[in-house]
Design a protein around this motif. Structure first.
Motif, PDB file in Angstrom:
ATOM      1  N   LYS A   1      -2.100   7.155  -5.006  1.00  0.00           N
ATOM      2  CA  LYS A   1      -1.941   8.545  -5.425  1.00  0.00           C
ATOM      3  C   LYS A   1      -2.995   9.045  -6.416  1.00  0.00           C
ATOM      4  O   LYS A   1      -2.813  10.079  -7.034  1.00  0.00           O
ATOM      5  CB  LYS A   1      -0.535   8.733  -6.017  1.00  0.00           C
ATOM      6  N   ASN A   2      -4.076   8.283  -6.584  1.00  0.00           N
ATOM      7  CA  ASN A   2      -5.172   8.814  -7.402  1.00  0.00           C
ATOM      8  C   ASN A   2      -6.502   8.223  -6.932  1.00  0.00           C
ATOM      9  O   ASN A   2      -6.529   7.183  -6.268  1.00  0.00           O
ATOM     10  CB  ASN A   2      -4.945   8.554  -8.894  1.00  0.00           C
ATOM     11  N   GLU A   3      -7.571   8.926  -7.278  1.00  0.00           N
ATOM     12  CA  GLU A   3      -8.887   8.557  -6.743  1.00  0.00           C
ATOM     13  C   GLU A   3      -9.377   7.212  -7.267  1.00  0.00           C
ATOM     14  O   GLU A   3     -10.104   6.502  -6.566  1.00  0.00           O
ATOM     15  CB  GLU A   3      -9.929   9.656  -7.033  1.00  0.00           C
TER      16      GLU A   3
ATOM     17  N   HIS B   1      -3.216   5.789   3.812  1.00  0.00           N
ATOM     18  CA  HIS B   1      -3.072   5.300   2.436  1.00  0.00           C
ATOM     19  C   HIS B   1      -2.673   6.378   1.434  1.00  0.00           C
ATOM     20  O   HIS B   1      -2.226   6.075   0.338  1.00  0.00           O
ATOM     21  CB  HIS B   1      -4.383   4.641   1.972  1.00  0.00           C
ATOM     22  N   GLY B   2      -2.791   7.654   1.819  1.00  0.00           N
ATOM     23  CA  GLY B   2      -2.422   8.740   0.911  1.00  0.00           C
ATOM     24  C   GLY B   2      -0.957   8.725   0.508  1.00  0.00           C
ATOM     25  O   GLY B   2      -0.580   9.318  -0.502  1.00  0.00           O
ATOM     26  N   ALA B   3      -0.136   8.026   1.298  1.00  0.00           N
ATOM     27  CA  ALA B   3       1.287   7.908   0.940  1.00  0.00           C
ATOM     28  C   ALA B   3       1.520   6.844  -0.119  1.00  0.00           C
ATOM     29  O   ALA B   3       2.546   6.857  -0.805  1.00  0.00           O
ATOM     30  CB  ALA B   3       2.118   7.578   2.197  1.00  0.00           C
TER      31      ALA B   3
ATOM     32  N   GLU C   1       7.740   5.805  -2.137  1.00  0.00           N
ATOM     33  CA  GLU C   1       6.455   5.935  -1.440  1.00  0.00           C
ATOM     34  C   GLU C   1       6.380   5.002  -0.226  1.00  0.00           C
ATOM     35  O   GLU C   1       5.771   5.349   0.789  1.00  0.00           O
ATOM     36  CB  GLU C   1       5.315   5.679  -2.428  1.00  0.00           C
TER      37      GLU C   1
ATOM     38  N   LYS D   1      -1.716   2.982 -10.531  1.00  0.00           N
ATOM     39  CA  LYS D   1      -0.329   3.336 -10.233  1.00  0.00           C
ATOM     40  C   LYS D   1       0.157   2.549  -9.025  1.00  0.00           C
ATOM     41  O   LYS D   1      -0.319   2.752  -7.920  1.00  0.00           O
ATOM     42  CB  LYS D   1      -0.189   4.834  -9.961  1.00  0.00           C
TER      43      LYS D   1
ATOM     44  N   ASP E   1       8.252   6.906   2.424  1.00  0.00           N
ATOM     45  CA  ASP E   1       7.400   7.983   2.961  1.00  0.00           C
ATOM     46  C   ASP E   1       6.354   7.410   3.915  1.00  0.00           C
ATOM     47  O   ASP E   1       6.068   7.991   4.968  1.00  0.00           O
ATOM     48  CB  ASP E   1       6.680   8.717   1.820  1.00  0.00           C
ATOM     49  N   TRP E   2       5.778   6.271   3.534  1.00  0.00           N
ATOM     50  CA  TRP E   2       4.737   5.643   4.356  1.00  0.00           C
ATOM     51  C   TRP E   2       5.310   5.189   5.699  1.00  0.00           C
ATOM     52  O   TRP E   2       4.701   5.411   6.751  1.00  0.00           O
ATOM     53  CB  TRP E   2       4.134   4.464   3.588  1.00  0.00           C
TER      54      TRP E   2
ATOM     55  N   PRO F   1       2.461   1.622  -5.975  1.00  0.00           N
ATOM     56  CA  PRO F   1       3.344   2.421  -5.117  1.00  0.00           C
ATOM     57  C   PRO F   1       4.807   2.047  -5.331  1.00  0.00           C
ATOM     58  O   PRO F   1       5.133   0.898  -5.597  1.00  0.00           O
ATOM     59  CB  PRO F   1       2.875   2.080  -3.698  1.00  0.00           C
TER      60      PRO F   1
END
Length: 284
Positions: free
Chosen positions: A262-264, A257-259, A226, A220, A229-230, A222
């Motif tokens: 968005k997936n593992e 990086h969580g912003a 996003e 995905k 948000d970052w 960004p």
């Protein structure tokens, strides 16, 4: 209606302005496609703001049926009230729930009708709305009345391209694909949301952001929202500029990086890239 030129809080590219104004001139629904987070839904809000029109929003889900946008007849409630001796049962109109299209068609001033994420619905959903969107009218069988729009609302339909829409539906729309913003447009968007932000910070953050989007195998990418948000997080955490300037490949994962990721799977991808870069650097 005056021409749409974007608003103070929404940066509209030239081709998007042309698309909006063309759809209004042709009196056809504007079908807007693009990656999630490119401002498709917000566009309808901004058109309403720019034109001074009311916004009526119909959020589509996988279970949404076209009929719900017109009206729903609650036969169960009428049966229950009949058993209880409620006098309202004698007027069937008491059990008709108006849908979003009914609301839009009967407003004294033409509103902006947003049909959001139409591709979430069943494939037959767009076909079931063809006649209503074409003629801007529909028949209520239970009350034998016809609901007709005195003046066409501005209809904005969004799609994330999750599934193809039928050709018959596409023919009735004016289509526009919102491309992912280039750096210049993105800079303008950032300036709107963060006036006076340090230019060097934005430049370095955007370097990282666009590099992340270009990584092969990313599940995905960004989006614009996003990135905003970052940047907000970077400012809130008072992130030192040196952290962004340090492009050490052995530290591939961006700060906060969580912003962005968005997936593992994407986090693990960057961890692998960092590990491989570190191993390469340690080779004699």
């Amino acid at each position: 209606m005056k021409r749409f030129e974007g608003t103070q809080s929404y940066v509209a590219t030239e081709d998007l302005k042309v698309a909006v104004n063309a759809a209004v001139t042709l009196r056809r629904p504007l079908l807007v496609k693009g990656e999630p987070g490119t401002g498709k839904t917000v566009l309808a809000y901004e058109i309403a703001k720019a034109t001074g029109a009311e916004l009526i929003e119909w959020n589509i889900k996988s279970t949404t049926k076209a009929q719900q946008g017109l009206y729903e007849y609650d036969a169960v409630a009428r049966l229950r009230d009949g058993q209880l001796g409620d006098p309202r049962v004698h007027d069937i109109a008491n059990y008709i729930r108006k849908g979003k299209l009914w609301e839009a068609f009967t407003r004294p001033q033409p509103p902006v009708l947003l049909i959001d994420e139409i591709d979430k619905a069943d494939i037959e959903f767009p076909n079931d709305l063809l006649q209503e969107l074409d003629r801007m009218e529909f028949h209520v069988y239970e009350t034998k009345e016809t609901v007709r729009a005195a003046e066409r609302p501005i209809v904005v339909i969004t799609s994330n391209n999750e599934k193809e829409l039928p050709d018959a539906f596409l023919r009735r729309c004016f289509f526009h694909y919102i491309k992912f913003p280039d750096r210049e447009t993105m800079q303008a968007i950032v300036d709107v949301h963060f006036p006076g932000i340090q230019k060097i910070l934005v430049s370095k953050a955007m370097d990282i952001f666009y590099d992340v989007r270009e990584v092969p195998g990313l599940k995905k990418k960004p989006s614009t929202s996003e990135l905003l948000d970052w940047l907000k997080l970077l400012l809130h955490e008072d992130m030192p500029l040196e952290v962004l300037q340090n492009r050490d490949p052995t530290k591939a994962i961006p700060p906060l990086h969580g912003a962005l990721l968005k997936n593992e799977q994407d986090v693990m991808l960057f961890e692998r890239l960092a590990f491989m870069a570190k191993r390469q650097a340690n080779r004699p």
